[in-house]
Design a protein around this motif. Structure first.
Motif, PDB file in Angstrom:
ATOM      1  N   PRO A 151      52.046  28.679  48.741  1.00  0.00           N
ATOM      2  CA  PRO A 151      52.322  29.458  47.685  1.00  0.00           C
ATOM      3  C   PRO A 151      53.525  30.821  47.865  1.00  0.00           C
ATOM      4  O   PRO A 151      54.707  31.472  47.999  1.00  0.00           O
ATOM      5  N   LEU A 152      52.912  31.171  49.614  1.00  0.00           N
ATOM      6  CA  LEU A 152      53.348  32.536  49.821  1.00  0.00           C
ATOM      7  C   LEU A 152      54.757  32.534  50.693  1.00  0.00           C
ATOM      8  O   LEU A 152      56.010  33.468  50.870  1.00  0.00           O
ATOM      9  N   GLU A 153      54.693  31.772  51.775  1.00  0.00           N
ATOM     10  CA  GLU A 153      55.412  31.425  52.513  1.00  0.00           C
ATOM     11  C   GLU A 153      56.399  30.459  51.456  1.00  0.00           C
ATOM     12  O   GLU A 153      57.487  30.914  51.503  1.00  0.00           O
ATOM     13  N   ALA A 169      43.581  34.150  46.214  1.00  0.00           N
ATOM     14  CA  ALA A 169      43.726  33.129  45.461  1.00  0.00           C
ATOM     15  C   ALA A 169      44.466  33.529  43.804  1.00  0.00           C
ATOM     16  O   ALA A 169      45.288  32.448  43.276  1.00  0.00           O
ATOM     17  N   LEU A 170      43.385  33.877  43.331  1.00  0.00           N
ATOM     18  CA  LEU A 170      44.222  35.383  41.890  1.00  0.00           C
ATOM     19  C   LEU A 170      45.725  35.504  42.441  1.00  0.00           C
ATOM     20  O   LEU A 170      46.364  35.246  41.281  1.00  0.00           O
ATOM     21  N   LEU A 171      45.547  36.049  43.321  1.00  0.00           N
ATOM     22  CA  LEU A 171      46.740  37.283  43.115  1.00  0.00           C
ATOM     23  C   LEU A 171      48.562  35.568  43.508  1.00  0.00           C
ATOM     24  O   LEU A 171      49.935  35.996  42.988  1.00  0.00           O
ATOM     25  N   VAL A 172      47.874  35.013  44.076  1.00  0.00           N
ATOM     26  CA  VAL A 172      48.983  33.479  44.460  1.00  0.00           C
ATOM     27  C   VAL A 172      48.766  33.228  43.347  1.00  0.00           C
ATOM     28  O   VAL A 172      50.384  33.081  42.879  1.00  0.00           O
ATOM     29  N   ASP A 197      50.500  42.811  41.378  1.00  0.00           N
ATOM     30  CA  ASP A 197      50.336  43.854  42.146  1.00  0.00           C
ATOM     31  C   ASP A 197      49.115  45.069  42.262  1.00  0.00           C
ATOM     32  O   ASP A 197      48.352  45.644  42.570  1.00  0.00           O
ATOM     33  N   ASP A 198      48.152  44.683  41.142  1.00  0.00           N
ATOM     34  CA  ASP A 198      47.231  45.148  40.641  1.00  0.00           C
ATOM     35  C   ASP A 198      46.109  44.631  41.858  1.00  0.00           C
ATOM     36  O   ASP A 198      45.338  45.825  41.829  1.00  0.00           O
ATOM     37  N   ILE A 199      46.134  43.386  41.608  1.00  0.00           N
ATOM     38  CA  ILE A 199      44.914  42.100  42.819  1.00  0.00           C
ATOM     39  C   ILE A 199      45.336  43.382  44.128  1.00  0.00           C
ATOM     40  O   ILE A 199      44.636  43.274  44.812  1.00  0.00           O
ATOM     41  N   HIS A 200      47.386  43.246  44.195  1.00  0.00           N
ATOM     42  CA  HIS A 200      46.832  43.767  45.641  1.00  0.00           C
ATOM     43  C   HIS A 200      46.591  45.521  46.162  1.00  0.00           C
ATOM     44  O   HIS A 200      45.492  45.642  46.837  1.00  0.00           O
ATOM     45  N   ARG A 201      46.600  46.607  45.071  1.00  0.00           N
ATOM     46  CA  ARG A 201      45.753  47.015  44.881  1.00  0.00           C
ATOM     47  C   ARG A 201      44.569  47.622  44.642  1.00  0.00           C
ATOM     48  O   ARG A 201      43.501  48.376  46.017  1.00  0.00           O
ATOM     49  N   SER A 202      43.656  46.233  43.871  1.00  0.00           N
ATOM     50  CA  SER A 202      42.295  46.137  44.303  1.00  0.00           C
ATOM     51  C   SER A 202      41.710  45.355  46.078  1.00  0.00           C
ATOM     52  O   SER A 202      40.855  46.493  46.255  1.00  0.00           O
ATOM     53  N   VAL A 220      37.696  38.648  49.424  1.00  0.00           N
ATOM     54  CA  VAL A 220      38.950  38.697  50.124  1.00  0.00           C
ATOM     55  C   VAL A 220      39.325  37.575  49.269  1.00  0.00           C
ATOM     56  O   VAL A 220      41.062  37.359  48.907  1.00  0.00           O
ATOM     57  N   LYS A 221      38.734  36.222  49.647  1.00  0.00           N
ATOM     58  CA  LYS A 221      39.722  34.631  49.960  1.00  0.00           C
ATOM     59  C   LYS A 221      39.751  34.843  48.152  1.00  0.00           C
ATOM     60  O   LYS A 221      40.970  33.929  47.895  1.00  0.00           O
TER      61      LYS A 221
END
Length: 223
Positions: free
Chosen positions: A105-107, A150-153, A165-170, A145-146
């Protein structure tokens, strides 16, 4: 009956002297027999339960534990096993987060941004995602982290930008040593994807607004 056990005593004894009992008269009268204390008991075979001497006498109530039941010595029937052997407890294993489920999904989001974002920015994001793939495949990322990635994606794919963005900051706060090299690219990708989504939304609303702003031609009135 009591006179049979009393022998003639001294005639000169006082009136309140107790009577004298005769052991011979008791045996002749068939009184209760007692086990001689000087008689040795035969040794029991090995493995047999030992019973105190007091329990062997007639009329005595058993004091020790009851003899083992015959049911206890029977082997369990065929096919019936204890619950522990039938249903052994297995260790609970959690589902492992796959790299493909996070990286794909990121790609895809990066490909959506190409053409709308500067090439230099897209190349930097691509390089950061390559670092993510390398560290993940090399076992350098922990399970928390993994899971968070998965939640961020998932939030990114659902266009929930604030949650992503909240998951990225955590992750940057709790696991900065693991994610510092590639999380910058993920953050930039979230921002670019959010900006692209806003532009597409504006483009969809612009034609409708233009149609509303068009002036309706005046209808020529009949003379």
């Amino acid at each position: 009956m009591a006179e049979l056990y009393v022998k003639l005593g001294n005639k000169e004894r006082g009136w309140n002297d107790p009577p004298q009992f005769s052991y011979g008269l008791q045996t002749q009268a068939g009184g209760p027999k007692r086990t001689p204390l000087n008689k040795r008991v035969a040794a029991l075979p090995d493995g047999a339960p030992r019973v105190p001497t007091s329990e062997t006498s007639p009329g005595a109530s058993p004091v020790g534990p009851p003899p083992p039941s015959s049911k206890a010595s029977r082997p369990p029937p065929v096919g019936s096993c204890p619950a522990s052997s039938v249903e052994p407890k297995l260790p609970v294993t959690e589902c492992e987060t796959l790299l493909e489920d996070v990286l794909r999904p990121l790609e895809q989001a990066l490909e959506d941004c190409r053409g709308h974002t500067k090439k230099q920015v897209c190349d930097d994001i691509s390089r950061r995602l390559a670092l993510l793939q390398e560290q993940w495949a090399g076992g350098k990322l922990s399970t928390p982290v993994k899971k968070r990635m998965a939640l961020l994606v998932l939030e990114l794919s659902s266009h929930r930008w604030d949650a992503a963005d909240d998951i990225h900051r955590s992750l940057m706060v709790d696991h900065v040593t693991e994610v510092s090299q590639w999380m910058v690219g993920v953050k930039r990708l979230i921002a670019e994807k959010k900006s692209l989504s806003s532009e597409e939304a504006n483009e969809e609303t612009c034609p409708a607004t233009a149609e509303e702003n068009q002036t309706v031609p005046d209808v020529q009135q009949a003379p």
